[in-house]
Design a protein around this motif. Structure first.
Motif, PDB file in Angstrom:
ATOM      1  N   THR A 219       0.798  -1.158   0.064  1.00 41.52           N
ATOM      2  CA  THR A 219      -0.120   0.068   0.094  1.00 41.52           C
ATOM      3  C   THR A 219       0.930   1.301   0.105  1.00 41.52           C
ATOM      4  O   THR A 219       1.886   1.368   0.897  1.00 41.52           O
ATOM      5  N   VAL A 222       3.413   4.828   2.993  1.00 42.65           N
ATOM      6  CA  VAL A 222       3.921   4.338   4.361  1.00 42.65           C
ATOM      7  C   VAL A 222       4.798   5.326   4.968  1.00 42.65           C
ATOM      8  O   VAL A 222       4.680   5.696   6.120  1.00 42.65           O
ATOM      9  N   PHE A 225       3.247   8.371   6.206  1.00 41.59           N
ATOM     10  CA  PHE A 225       2.258   8.165   7.577  1.00 41.59           C
ATOM     11  C   PHE A 225       3.507   8.158   8.684  1.00 41.59           C
ATOM     12  O   PHE A 225       3.233   8.689   9.945  1.00 41.59           O
ATOM     13  N   VAL A 232       3.928   1.631  11.751  1.00 40.02           N
ATOM     14  CA  VAL A 232       3.666   0.550  10.637  1.00 40.02           C
ATOM     15  C   VAL A 232       4.240  -0.821  11.217  1.00 40.02           C
ATOM     16  O   VAL A 232       5.579  -0.651  11.321  1.00 40.02           O
ATOM     17  N   LEU A 253      -5.074  -4.299   9.906  1.00 43.14           N
ATOM     18  CA  LEU A 253      -5.718  -4.581   8.540  1.00 43.14           C
ATOM     19  C   LEU A 253      -5.682  -6.369   8.516  1.00 43.14           C
ATOM     20  O   LEU A 253      -4.584  -7.054   8.891  1.00 43.14           O
ATOM     21  N   VAL A 365      -7.298  -0.609   2.654  1.00 41.60           N
ATOM     22  CA  VAL A 365      -6.847   0.818   2.778  1.00 41.60           C
ATOM     23  C   VAL A 365      -6.217   0.974   1.310  1.00 41.60           C
ATOM     24  O   VAL A 365      -5.311   0.255   0.672  1.00 41.60           O
ATOM     25  N   ALA A 367      -4.449   3.753   0.676  1.00 39.67           N
ATOM     26  CA  ALA A 367      -3.103   4.512   0.733  1.00 39.67           C
ATOM     27  C   ALA A 367      -3.133   4.967   2.429  1.00 39.67           C
ATOM     28  O   ALA A 367      -3.898   5.119   3.083  1.00 39.67           O
ATOM     29  N   PHE A 368      -1.771   5.072   2.846  1.00 40.18           N
ATOM     30  CA  PHE A 368      -1.334   5.543   4.118  1.00 40.18           C
ATOM     31  C   PHE A 368      -1.384   7.205   3.775  1.00 40.18           C
ATOM     32  O   PHE A 368      -0.638   7.438   2.876  1.00 40.18           O
ATOM     33  N   GLU A 369      -1.763   7.940   4.783  1.00 39.47           N
ATOM     34  CA  GLU A 369      -1.215   9.327   4.530  1.00 39.47           C
ATOM     35  C   GLU A 369      -0.913   9.819   6.301  1.00 39.47           C
ATOM     36  O   GLU A 369      -0.987   9.013   7.118  1.00 39.47           O
ATOM     37  N   VAL A 373      -5.137   6.398   7.579  1.00 36.81           N
ATOM     38  CA  VAL A 373      -5.274   5.665   6.233  1.00 36.81           C
ATOM     39  C   VAL A 373      -6.277   6.120   5.622  1.00 36.81           C
ATOM     40  O   VAL A 373      -7.356   6.492   6.352  1.00 36.81           O
ATOM     41  N   ARG A 374      -6.465   6.142   4.293  1.00 32.97           N
ATOM     42  CA  ARG A 374      -7.354   6.426   3.678  1.00 32.97           C
ATOM     43  C   ARG A 374      -8.105   5.003   2.823  1.00 32.97           C
ATOM     44  O   ARG A 374      -7.240   4.482   2.339  1.00 32.97           O
ATOM     45  N   VAL A 386      -0.584   1.242  12.910  1.00 33.09           N
ATOM     46  CA  VAL A 386      -1.444   0.208  11.767  1.00 33.09           C
ATOM     47  C   VAL A 386      -0.779  -1.124  11.996  1.00 33.09           C
ATOM     48  O   VAL A 386       0.744  -1.222  11.557  1.00 33.09           O
TER      49      VAL A 386
END
Length: 566
Positions: A219, A222, A225, A232, A253, A365, A367-369, A373-374, A386
């Protein structure tokens, strides 16, 4: 200090009983929330010893020193067969000394995942509570059990740092050649000397089927984030041992066993909230459902009374509804999704009731932001941690690569005198049999039956019934628990000695469970723990009985029959 030391060793409850002043209790609490690590190498002893070449010839070669391999080796040794256990890694223990966390717990009730019946004299000599592990035993106790099994088999019979390259077809003289090579630690994964070991009687391949290499996390985002202060991790092999969960917003996840375990760990250690994001809803049962599946009486066909089965299922459904936890989409037609397991957790339901556990299903998920996460639907989930419990690549091809076998008998045999002991898919037909969902109980039974077939005491016809041409078979990568169970039922009905193996296994387990935690005692302890979980998840502040999630199993002890006696 003494209380803290007991807690460090995993005996926090004992410490709380022995040292009841406020300072000591605070010390225990601090230790319980501190980084937790089991020294897996030290616990198993001489892990730094250089690899040794296996012997040129032995009765039985066992490939893999996880629990299944050790159980099989001990069964063969008890039948008077010499064994050599070949393990690629420097320690025994399989998943318990590789991917398991120090906070991991067994997904089965203690009596259903216990080494005690294999070496009763060792545990009897220990006396007291340590004659049994804690219910849903923690990792350090399982690692200790592994060490006990290694000692009972004989450390000289365990060859670590030995990579098996091939198990050749049985030769005309009745022996099977196992080709192996030493792992060259200095070469960091290379190989040194090679060896050939001839197995006179048989070979056991005990390599993990369902837990191979962790799937990669691909994803994007990372780095962004993590740059914003996020963490993570994979939730494996103690990669979160140093995490301070207190007040954290956690996103997990996946919905497998490691996902549920990491949710429990986060919540028990003070996480503010946990959100599980997955494609499908996994099945989670309270501890009592698993306990009942082992302790309730069996009929002559090793099935439970269907009336009590219906009762416990109804209470389980009521618990889901009352807690607000998301029920699996496959209910009531199926108890779980295909390919999923059933996880065991009381925390899951209590946390859902208290609003500290949520699920987003079906979702993934995108994307990580920074700060979270989005999701694929555009929703943003704030997160501090996460945990990507996104599963493992299956190991199914390894068995075929080692043995050349594409099919496996329902008895687990790949060929004459060659058996494959490994976990498989727990399908709908897997329940209501004495294996439960415990790979250890399955391994005990088939190890004893296989060892019997290799020995001089084998009844006429047993070898043919295990590996003969008429035994049903399936693809190696499509093995299911219902296959094992169907074959076990046939063997039990055909052979008195196999029936005796099953009867003895169930009798020992039942006596152990009634002797260590009989139903009334277990139920009282579970009921108290149920209330204490609310307090723990509420930051140490008790809730009133009216605020707690109701306990739905007060009558469960009545479903368990009577004590089997001393």
């Amino acid at each position: 200090a003494a209380a803290a030391e007991l807690a460090r060793r995993g005996h926090a409850r004992r410490a709380a009983r022995l040292f009841v002043d406020g300072e000591a209790i605070e010390a225990v609490a601090a230790e319980m929330t501190a980084p937790q690590r089991v020294d897996k190498l030290a616990a198993l002893g001489d892990g730094e010893a250089p690899p040794r070449l296996p012997p040129a010839e032995v009765d039985v070669v066992v490939v893999g020193a996880g629990l299944c391999g050790l159980v099989a080796a001990l069964a063969c040794k008890k039948r008077g067969l010499s064994v050599a256990v070949l393990e690629r890694r420097p320690v025994a223990g399989g998943v318990w000394t590789s991917f398991a966390n120090s906070t991991s717990q067994v997904n089965s009730s203690e009596g259903g995942y216990s080494a005690r019946s294999l070496v009763p004299a060792v545990y009897a000599a220990r006396g007291g509570a340590r004659g049994a592990n804690r219910d849903h035993s923690p990792a350090h106790e399982i690692v200790d059990d592994v060490a006990v099994l290694v000692d009972e088999i004989g450390r000289d019979s365990i060859y670590r740092g030995v990579d098996v390259a091939r198990v050749l077809p049985r030769s005309p003289d009745g022996r099977t050649a196992v080709l192996a090579r030493l792992v060259d630690v200095a070469a960091r994964g290379g190989f040194a000397d090679a060896a050939v070991t001839l197995a006179r009687e048989g070979v056991v391949v005990a390599i993990n089927d369902r837990v191979g290499v962790p799937r990669p996390l691909e994803t994007p985002g990372v780095a962004a984030f993590e740059a914003s202060g996020g963490l993570v991790a994979r939730g494996l092999a103690d990669d979160l041992a140093g995490c301070d969960w207190r007040g954290k917003r956690v996103v997990i996840l996946g919905f497998g066993a490691f996902a549920v375990e990491n949710a429990r760990t986060a919540l028990e250690h003070g996480a503010a909230e946990v959100t599980v994001v997955a494609r499908r809803t996994g099945t989670v049962c309270p501890k009592i459902i698993d306990y009942l599946n082992f302790v309730k009486p069996w009929d002559d066909h090793f099935a439970h009374d269907p009336v009590t089965n219906v009762k416990q299922m109804r209470q389980w459904q009521k618990l889901y509804q009352a807690s607000g936890a998301t029920q699996p989409e496959c209910w009531p037609a199926q108890i779980k999704h295909r390919g999923h397991t059933i996880s065991v957790s009381d925390v899951w339901f209590v946390a859902a009731h208290m609003g500290k556990l949520k699920t987003r299903v079906p979702a993934s998920v995108a994307a990580f932001e920074a700060g979270g996460v989005r999701l694929d639907d555009g929703h943003f989930l704030p997160a501090d941690v996460v945990v990507a419990c996104i599963g493992f690549e299956r190991n199914a091809t390894l068995c075929s690569a080692l043995t050349g076998a594409a099919a496996v008998k329902d008895t687990n045999c790949l060929a004459p005198r060659l058996i494959y002991l490994a976990d498989a898919e727990i399908d709908e037909g897997a329940f209501n049999f004495f294996f439960g969902s415990s790979v250890l109980e399955y391994a005990k039974f088939y190890s004893d039956v296989f060892a019997l077939a290799l020995s001089d005491a084998s009844p006429a016809g047993l070898p043919e019934a295990l590996w003969g041409p008429t035994v049903p078979e399936s693809s190696v990568d499509d093995r299911k628990w219902s296959h094992y169970i169907g074959a076990a039922r046939r063997l039990i009905s055909q052979f008195a000695q196999v029936r005796a193996i099953a009867d003895d296994q169930v009798a020992h387990r039942t006596a152990h469970m009634w002797g260590s935690l009989p139903p009334t005692t277990w139920l009282a302890a579970n009921r108290q723990e149920w209330s204490e979980l609310h307090t723990r998840l509420n930051g140490g502040v008790p809730l009133s009985p009216e605020q707690e999630l109701p306990y739905f199993f007060d009558e469960a002890a009545d479903w368990c029959g009577t004590s089997p006696g001393p």
